[in-house]
Design a protein around this motif. Sequence first.
Motif, mmCIF file in Angstrom:
data_model
loop_
_atom_site.group_PDB
_atom_site.id
_atom_site.type_symbol
_atom_site.label_atom_id
_atom_site.label_comp_id
_atom_site.label_asym_id
_atom_site.label_seq_id
_atom_site.Cartn_x
_atom_site.Cartn_y
_atom_site.Cartn_z
ATOM 1 N N HIS A 256 -2.044 20.502 16.657
ATOM 2 C CA HIS A 256 -2.504 19.815 15.452
ATOM 3 C C HIS A 256 -2.566 18.316 15.706
ATOM 4 C CE1 HIS A 256 -2.113 23.384 12.881
ATOM 5 N NE2 HIS A 256 -1.096 23.676 13.666
ATOM 6 N N ARG A 257 -3.454 17.684 14.953
ATOM 7 C CA ARG A 257 -3.556 16.216 15.017
ATOM 8 C C ARG A 257 -3.215 15.659 13.638
ATOM 9 N NH1 ARG A 257 -9.259 13.258 15.501
ATOM 10 N NH2 ARG A 257 -9.306 14.170 13.405
ATOM 11 N N LEU A 258 -2.320 14.698 13.644
ATOM 12 C CA LEU A 258 -1.898 14.077 12.393
ATOM 13 C C LEU A 258 -2.188 12.574 12.464
ATOM 14 C CD1 LEU A 258 -0.332 14.340 9.675
ATOM 15 C CD2 LEU A 258 1.727 13.768 10.977
ATOM 16 N N ILE A 259 -2.836 12.074 11.418
ATOM 17 C CA ILE A 259 -3.164 10.645 11.355
ATOM 18 C C ILE A 259 -2.562 10.076 10.077
ATOM 19 C CG2 ILE A 259 -5.019 8.924 11.330
ATOM 20 C CD1 ILE A 259 -6.858 11.061 12.583
ATOM 21 N N ALA A 260 -1.882 8.957 10.199
ATOM 22 C CA ALA A 260 -1.337 8.255 9.037
ATOM 23 C C ALA A 260 -2.147 6.981 8.815
ATOM 24 C CB ALA A 260 0.129 7.908 9.263
ATOM 25 N N VAL A 261 -2.514 6.734 7.573
ATOM 26 C CA VAL A 261 -3.289 5.545 7.209
ATOM 27 C C VAL A 261 -2.667 4.937 5.952
ATOM 28 C CG1 VAL A 261 -5.533 4.684 6.395
ATOM 29 C CG2 VAL A 261 -5.444 6.465 8.155
ATOM 30 N N VAL A 262 -2.437 3.643 5.969
ATOM 31 C CA VAL A 262 -1.966 2.982 4.752
ATOM 32 C C VAL A 262 -3.179 2.547 3.936
ATOM 33 C CG1 VAL A 262 -0.595 1.113 3.774
ATOM 34 C CG2 VAL A 262 0.133 2.204 5.911
ATOM 35 N N GLY A 263 -3.183 2.970 2.682
ATOM 36 C CA GLY A 263 -4.253 2.582 1.767
ATOM 37 C C GLY A 263 -3.712 1.658 0.694
ATOM 38 N N ASP A 264 -4.590 0.900 0.077
ATOM 39 C CA ASP A 264 -4.163 -0.059 -0.938
ATOM 40 C C ASP A 264 -3.920 0.640 -2.282
ATOM 41 O OD1 ASP A 264 -6.645 0.350 -2.131
ATOM 42 O OD2 ASP A 264 -7.456 -1.608 -1.542
ATOM 43 N N TRP A 265 -3.689 -0.150 -3.316
ATOM 44 C CA TRP A 265 -3.332 0.393 -4.634
ATOM 45 C C TRP A 265 -4.372 1.357 -5.182
ATOM 46 C CZ3 TRP A 265 -6.154 -1.057 -9.132
ATOM 47 C CH2 TRP A 265 -7.157 -2.020 -8.910
ATOM 48 N N GLN A 266 -5.629 1.189 -4.732
ATOM 49 C CA GLN A 266 -6.658 2.126 -5.201
ATOM 50 C C GLN A 266 -7.145 3.032 -4.072
ATOM 51 O OE1 GLN A 266 -9.696 -0.231 -7.042
ATOM 52 N NE2 GLN A 266 -9.861 -1.666 -5.351
ATOM 53 N N HIS A 267 -6.241 3.270 -3.091
ATOM 54 C CA HIS A 267 -6.432 4.308 -2.073
ATOM 55 C C HIS A 267 -7.494 3.967 -1.032
ATOM 56 C CE1 HIS A 267 -4.120 6.589 -5.041
ATOM 57 N NE2 HIS A 267 -5.043 6.260 -5.919
ATOM 58 N N VAL A 268 -7.873 2.705 -0.940
ATOM 59 C CA VAL A 268 -8.829 2.284 0.085
ATOM 60 C C VAL A 268 -8.039 1.843 1.315
ATOM 61 C CG1 VAL A 268 -10.634 0.611 0.693
ATOM 62 C CG2 VAL A 268 -10.515 1.572 -1.641
ATOM 63 N N PRO A 269 -8.389 2.333 2.508
ATOM 64 C CA PRO A 269 -7.645 1.928 3.706
ATOM 65 C C PRO A 269 -7.572 0.400 3.834
ATOM 66 C CG PRO A 269 -9.163 3.704 4.241
ATOM 67 C CD PRO A 269 -9.463 3.287 2.813
ATOM 68 N N LEU A 270 -6.388 -0.090 4.217
ATOM 69 C CA LEU A 270 -6.250 -1.528 4.426
ATOM 70 C C LEU A 270 -7.192 -1.958 5.533
ATOM 71 C CD1 LEU A 270 -2.372 -2.027 4.231
ATOM 72 C CD2 LEU A 270 -4.073 -2.196 2.414
ATOM 73 N N GLU A 271 -7.570 -3.207 5.482
ATOM 74 C CA GLU A 271 -8.502 -3.771 6.471
ATOM 75 C C GLU A 271 -7.831 -4.980 7.096
ATOM 76 O OE1 GLU A 271 -11.578 -3.657 8.768
ATOM 77 O OE2 GLU A 271 -11.484 -2.236 7.103
ATOM 78 N N ALA B 183 -14.021 3.649 6.081
ATOM 79 C CA ALA B 183 -13.417 2.390 5.642
ATOM 80 C C ALA B 183 -14.128 1.896 4.387
ATOM 81 C CB ALA B 183 -13.538 1.350 6.753
ATOM 82 N N GLY B 184 -13.378 1.206 3.532
ATOM 83 C CA GLY B 184 -13.975 0.607 2.348
ATOM 84 C C GLY B 184 -14.154 1.557 1.187
ATOM 85 N N GLN B 185 -13.785 2.818 1.376
ATOM 86 C CA GLN B 185 -13.936 3.809 0.304
ATOM 87 C C GLN B 185 -12.597 4.488 0.043
ATOM 88 O OE1 GLN B 185 -17.164 6.587 1.056
ATOM 89 N NE2 GLN B 185 -18.349 4.998 2.115
ATOM 90 N N PRO B 186 -12.338 4.875 -1.211
ATOM 91 C CA PRO B 186 -11.085 5.557 -1.515
ATOM 92 C C PRO B 186 -10.933 6.830 -0.680
ATOM 93 C CG PRO B 186 -12.212 4.927 -3.538
ATOM 94 C CD PRO B 186 -13.170 4.661 -2.402
ATOM 95 N N GLY C 20 0.845 -1.188 0.000
ATOM 96 C CA GLY C 20 0.000 0.000 0.000
ATOM 97 C C GLY C 20 0.878 1.235 0.000
ATOM 98 N N HIS C 21 0.246 2.393 0.120
ATOM 99 C CA HIS C 21 1.015 3.638 0.227
ATOM 100 C C HIS C 21 0.430 4.484 1.349
ATOM 101 C CE1 HIS C 21 -2.196 4.551 -2.721
ATOM 102 N NE2 HIS C 21 -2.149 5.770 -2.257
ATOM 103 N N HIS C 22 1.273 5.417 1.802
ATOM 104 C CA HIS C 22 0.906 6.235 2.959
ATOM 105 C C HIS C 22 -0.082 7.342 2.593
ATOM 106 C CE1 HIS C 22 3.865 4.489 5.644
ATOM 107 N NE2 HIS C 22 4.854 4.733 4.804
ATOM 108 N N HIS C 23 -0.926 7.653 3.558
ATOM 109 C CA HIS C 23 -1.835 8.793 3.478
ATOM 110 C C HIS C 23 -1.764 9.551 4.791
ATOM 111 C CE1 HIS C 23 -3.322 5.805 0.639
ATOM 112 N NE2 HIS C 23 -3.822 6.797 -0.058
ATOM 113 N N LEU C 24 -1.877 10.855 4.718
ATOM 114 C CA LEU C 24 -1.843 11.692 5.910
ATOM 115 C C LEU C 24 -3.127 12.502 6.023
ATOM 116 C CD1 LEU C 24 1.793 13.078 5.584
ATOM 117 C CD2 LEU C 24 0.998 11.250 7.108
ATOM 118 N N PHE C 25 -3.622 12.601 7.234
ATOM 119 C CA PHE C 25 -4.781 13.442 7.546
ATOM 120 C C PHE C 25 -4.329 14.455 8.586
ATOM 121 C CE2 PHE C 25 -8.282 10.839 5.718
ATOM 122 C CZ PHE C 25 -7.584 9.670 5.438
#
Length: 157
Positions: A130-145, A99-102, A86-91
């Motif tokens: 500030h609050r920072l959240i990192a989430v790994v999403g899959d190849w199509q940007h959906v959070p891993l489950e 969950a389950g959505q790009p 997957g790849h990293h995402h930052l909020f």
Amino acid sequence: MTRRLSALLLVPLTLLGCADAASDEEAGPAADAPMPAEASAPAPARSVTIVSPAQGDTVPAGAVEVTLSAAGLTILPAGDTTANSGHHHLFLDADVSPAGQPIPAVENSIVHMGDASSSFVFENVAPGEHRLIAVVGDWQHVPLEPMVVDTVTFVVR
Ligand SMILES: [Cu+2]
């Protein structure tokens, strides 16, 4: 959070228990003995860590560099369908998308690190907490489950 974590931990333990019962059906009472912790661990747990800023850090105003590390999976560019990647995402000061959505993209707030990078610089971060959240999403940007996520709060002075 704690409840969710224990639910995640229960899954592999349950699987190990079933495998043990199936392979040692005639072993008798010994089959009920506690298993050593290192017994046939399948894959390492997947996790992401916000290395910097660290929880509670105070950083200077202006550009804030975020660095991340991941374990138990491979960080690859967006679009790469390799299993367990997957790849990293930052909020930044944004709630995690459903969950389950790009994951959406919002400039200076919700960031896709689709080039497989592990660092990103937010420019002109305002003073304050500030609050920072990192989430790994899959190849199509959906959070891993289950969700691979880390959260820190930090202060810009
Ligand atoms: Cu993405």
